[in-house]
Write a protein that holds these residues in place. Sequence first.
Motif, PDB file in Angstrom:
ATOM      1  N   ARG A  52      -7.626  10.656   1.374  1.00 23.76           N
ATOM      2  CA  ARG A  52      -6.176  10.487   1.535  1.00 23.76           C
ATOM      3  C   ARG A  52      -5.651   9.668   0.375  1.00 23.76           C
ATOM      4  O   ARG A  52      -6.074   8.519   0.183  1.00 23.76           O
ATOM      5  CB  ARG A  52      -5.883   9.765   2.851  1.00 23.76           C
ATOM      6  N   PRO A  53      -4.763  10.241  -0.433  1.00 23.41           N
ATOM      7  CA  PRO A  53      -4.232   9.541  -1.610  1.00 23.41           C
ATOM      8  C   PRO A  53      -3.608   8.210  -1.218  1.00 23.41           C
ATOM      9  O   PRO A  53      -3.010   8.090  -0.155  1.00 23.41           O
ATOM     10  CB  PRO A  53      -3.149  10.492  -2.133  1.00 23.41           C
ATOM     11  N   ASN A  54      -3.746   7.228  -2.058  1.00 21.75           N
ATOM     12  CA  ASN A  54      -3.171   5.916  -1.813  1.00 21.75           C
ATOM     13  C   ASN A  54      -1.849   5.825  -2.564  1.00 21.75           C
ATOM     14  O   ASN A  54      -1.802   5.684  -3.773  1.00 21.75           O
ATOM     15  CB  ASN A  54      -4.139   4.834  -2.295  1.00 21.75           C
ATOM     16  N   ALA A  55      -0.767   5.898  -1.791  1.00 24.34           N
ATOM     17  CA  ALA A  55       0.560   5.904  -2.406  1.00 24.34           C
ATOM     18  C   ALA A  55       0.908   4.585  -3.073  1.00 24.34           C
ATOM     19  O   ALA A  55       1.725   4.540  -3.979  1.00 24.34           O
ATOM     20  CB  ALA A  55       1.606   6.254  -1.362  1.00 24.34           C
ATOM     21  N   VAL A  56       0.285   3.515  -2.644  1.00 18.58           N
ATOM     22  CA  VAL A  56       0.581   2.218  -3.251  1.00 18.58           C
ATOM     23  C   VAL A  56       0.017   2.188  -4.672  1.00 18.58           C
ATOM     24  O   VAL A  56       0.692   1.786  -5.621  1.00 18.58           O
ATOM     25  CB  VAL A  56      -0.001   1.069  -2.412  1.00 18.58           C
ATOM     26  N   ALA A  57      -1.203   2.630  -4.798  1.00 17.82           N
ATOM     27  CA  ALA A  57      -1.823   2.667  -6.124  1.00 17.82           C
ATOM     28  C   ALA A  57      -1.025   3.612  -7.019  1.00 17.82           C
ATOM     29  O   ALA A  57      -0.734   3.310  -8.174  1.00 17.82           O
ATOM     30  CB  ALA A  57      -3.260   3.141  -6.010  1.00 17.82           C
ATOM     31  N   LEU A  60       2.091   1.950  -8.167  1.00 18.19           N
ATOM     32  CA  LEU A  60       1.899   0.959  -9.223  1.00 18.19           C
ATOM     33  C   LEU A  60       1.713   1.647 -10.570  1.00 18.19           C
ATOM     34  O   LEU A  60       2.294   1.248 -11.571  1.00 18.19           O
ATOM     35  CB  LEU A  60       0.672   0.099  -8.902  1.00 18.19           C
ATOM     36  N   LYS A  63       5.071   3.912 -11.205  1.00 15.33           N
ATOM     37  CA  LYS A  63       6.361   3.229 -11.105  1.00 15.33           C
ATOM     38  C   LYS A  63       7.385   4.028 -10.306  1.00 15.33           C
ATOM     39  O   LYS A  63       8.581   4.004 -10.604  1.00 15.33           O
ATOM     40  CB  LYS A  63       6.916   2.919 -12.491  1.00 15.33           C
ATOM     41  N   THR A  65       7.994   4.997  -6.038  1.00 14.78           N
ATOM     42  CA  THR A  65       7.446   4.825  -4.695  1.00 14.78           C
ATOM     43  C   THR A  65       7.923   5.908  -3.736  1.00 14.78           C
ATOM     44  O   THR A  65       7.482   5.964  -2.599  1.00 14.78           O
ATOM     45  CB  THR A  65       7.862   3.462  -4.113  1.00 14.78           C
ATOM     46  N   THR A  66       8.835   6.749  -4.182  1.00 20.01           N
ATOM     47  CA  THR A  66       9.454   7.750  -3.315  1.00 20.01           C
ATOM     48  C   THR A  66       9.887   7.102  -2.001  1.00 20.01           C
ATOM     49  O   THR A  66       9.693   7.654  -0.922  1.00 20.01           O
ATOM     50  CB  THR A  66       8.517   8.941  -3.026  1.00 20.01           C
ATOM     51  N   THR A  67      10.458   5.945  -2.127  1.00 18.26           N
ATOM     52  CA  THR A  67      10.979   5.229  -0.968  1.00 18.26           C
ATOM     53  C   THR A  67      12.335   4.654  -1.357  1.00 18.26           C
ATOM     54  O   THR A  67      12.499   4.171  -2.472  1.00 18.26           O
ATOM     55  CB  THR A  67      10.026   4.072  -0.597  1.00 18.26           C
ATOM     56  N   LYS A 120       9.935  -4.553  -3.135  1.00 18.34           N
ATOM     57  CA  LYS A 120       9.061  -3.455  -2.698  1.00 18.34           C
ATOM     58  C   LYS A 120       9.188  -2.239  -3.601  1.00 18.34           C
ATOM     59  O   LYS A 120       8.605  -1.195  -3.341  1.00 18.34           O
ATOM     60  CB  LYS A 120       9.366  -3.103  -1.241  1.00 18.34           C
ATOM     61  N   GLN A 121       9.968  -2.386  -4.628  1.00 15.70           N
ATOM     62  CA  GLN A 121      10.079  -1.342  -5.652  1.00 15.70           C
ATOM     63  C   GLN A 121      10.641  -0.024  -5.131  1.00 15.70           C
ATOM     64  O   GLN A 121      10.186   1.047  -5.521  1.00 15.70           O
ATOM     65  CB  GLN A 121       8.719  -1.089  -6.305  1.00 15.70           C
TER      66      GLN A 121
END
Lengths: 342, 342
Positions: A52-57, A60, A63, A65-67, A120-121
């Motif tokens: 499962r891909p780590n969206a946090v990594a 970072l 640059k 976050t799709t948030t 939280k970017q």
Amino acid sequence: MGKKKETITIYDVAREAGVSMATVSRVVNGNPNVKPQTRKKVLETIQRMGYRPNAVARGLASKKTTTVGVVIPDISYSFFAELTRGIEDIANMYHYNIILCNSDLQKMKELQLIETLLEKQVDGLLYLGGEVTEEHRHIFSGASVPVVLAATRDEVDRSRPFVTIDQVQAAKDATQVLIEEGHRRIGLIGGPLTDPILGYPRYQGYKEALEEHGLFEEQWVRIGNYRYPSGLQAATELLSIEEGPTAIFAVNDEMAVGAIHAAQDLGKQVPGDVSVIGFDNIPLAAQVRPLLSTVSVPMYDIGAVAMRLLTKYMNDEPIEENQVLLPYRLELADSTIAKEVK
Amino acid sequence: MGKKKETITIYDVAREAGVSMATVSRVVNGNPNVKPQTRKKVLETIQRMGYRPNAVARGLASKKTTTVGVVIPDISYSFFAELTRGIEDIANMYHYNIILCNSDLQKMKELQLIETLLEKQVDGLLYLGGEVTEEHRHIFSGASVPVVLAATRDEVDRSRPFVTIDQVQAAKDATQVLIEEGHRRIGLIGGPLTDPILGYPRYQGYKEALEEHGLFEEQWVRIGNYRYPSGLQAATELLSIEEGPTAIFAVNDEMAVGAIHAAQDLGKQVPGDVSVIGFDNIPLAAQVRPLLSTVSVPMYDIGAVAMRLLTKYMNDEPIEENQVLLPYRLELADSTIAKEVK
DNA sequence: CTGTTAGCGCCTTCAG
DNA sequence: CTGAAGGCGCTAACAG
């Protein structure tokens, strides 16, 4: 629950599939520069290993976050709940998630939440329904991501994008309906006049409409807090006055319904003895007898359009209009006499 | 807007303040092991440079995002809006943010959203009001973060934490109120019986109560979709029957208010000719005439308690109870005759 | 109390 | 089309 599974990374997949991390990254991100056969192999091992891909990594490194951050006064207000639904639907459509924060219109809390969201970017920010003060402007203009206002606007920084409706004109139109019905004494159940977003503009529209006919009288103005009980109480006061108002404009539907019930509790007919008109057209307006006449505000659309505008900024798409006043509509039902003026 | 400011990092601050990154990190995180004087100096340069910590980088390094995922059926339902407010308040109190997602109870969408939230490395997950299928169980048990259910429960995995109320008993109690009022023909406006969360249990409670008195009759059951219009319509049907029901239990307030209006539109008095009782006690129940009798569900508390429980899991606090049935209350107002039985 | 040193998991040139 | 390598910004031991 909470098992500390040894996290499996892109590196593990690469090793297992006999390719490099870069290749795995490419297939995960749908980069076309991968031989179909390689892609297939990688996809398989991803599947098999349960990677499962780590969206946090990813955030970072890329640059992004799709948030997006959403600061809202209070989600339990159906007005904002509806608006939020519009936001989330569009966000979802463009593969963004939203971090939702309630501010209760407390300035300090708003600023602190905005700060947190920027930390939280988030890729963008939606600021709903609150006042834009100097501090807000400062933090907004210092942000490196786009900020769009919804259901509010910045009266000072005229360049800040926003999506809302023309509050003054809409309030004026609503008042006009009552004037045209022949009422001479028209009460207002307003919001705090210190509220530059709703309270004041809607009061202003009411006042302007009446003044044009020489009907404005301060004594028929009552201030509520946008909630049902305050509408009930304000209307009870107004309608208990000898030779009092024969019509009431409440600046939102909850208070308007409170007004209807106040009239009924006093043994008056709506609209026979008193006409009532509200504002917003939340679901409640259609769930009361008589059905409430109101100004229909496109709540869902305000949210949706604002979010869409934000996506354009985030994707550097060309933007034709960044300040939009959405159309509203008079929804004349049974709490007023005049039907469908237009 | 969107200026590409050269981001300033902890490293920049360290250099500028003449200390190491570690020290800056310490003051940013409130670690006490820093000489007051050093702390002051660092704080100053942070202030001066306008440094803003990057929560994404922190998340990657610390494996904590202080963000929780919330999957909800529909935020525009006031029931869930209220619940969400409870969640957000507690989350905020513990310095968590929430990513809110609407699922519309579509299984595929739910699963996909959960997957996305886990990719975003949320520290915990709240799953609200939806059914828990085998796929849900699979993804939940594979998750490395705690998952708490709210306003729903897992009938198969009896260990999954949840916070809700006893739906069957509450529905039974509501029906009992009508029975005790002397009604013999009591109609139901239910939700889909295929809905294992609300529709079926509330139907079951209704049925059990009536069967104990030999009063259950299939012909007085109508199915709605929890929305006002469906309640209006169902009640119109029921009340048009010759020798039809003299009381109606609607499994949620929106439909119950629809039922009241249906009765009124047919020229019947509530509660004189027909008693009506609802379920949930959303604000609407107090914004209708007659005031709606209903089962008061602690919506805000369900959210708050669920979120609090989740924080306990996330912080490895001891947990005494991880499956809680919150108390509900019969709120007897004016749409039924009996007042305050208890 | 403070600095050094490894990573966290992934993206993104840049070569090949 | 694929691999190698260098960060992204920060935390977390581990020394000192």
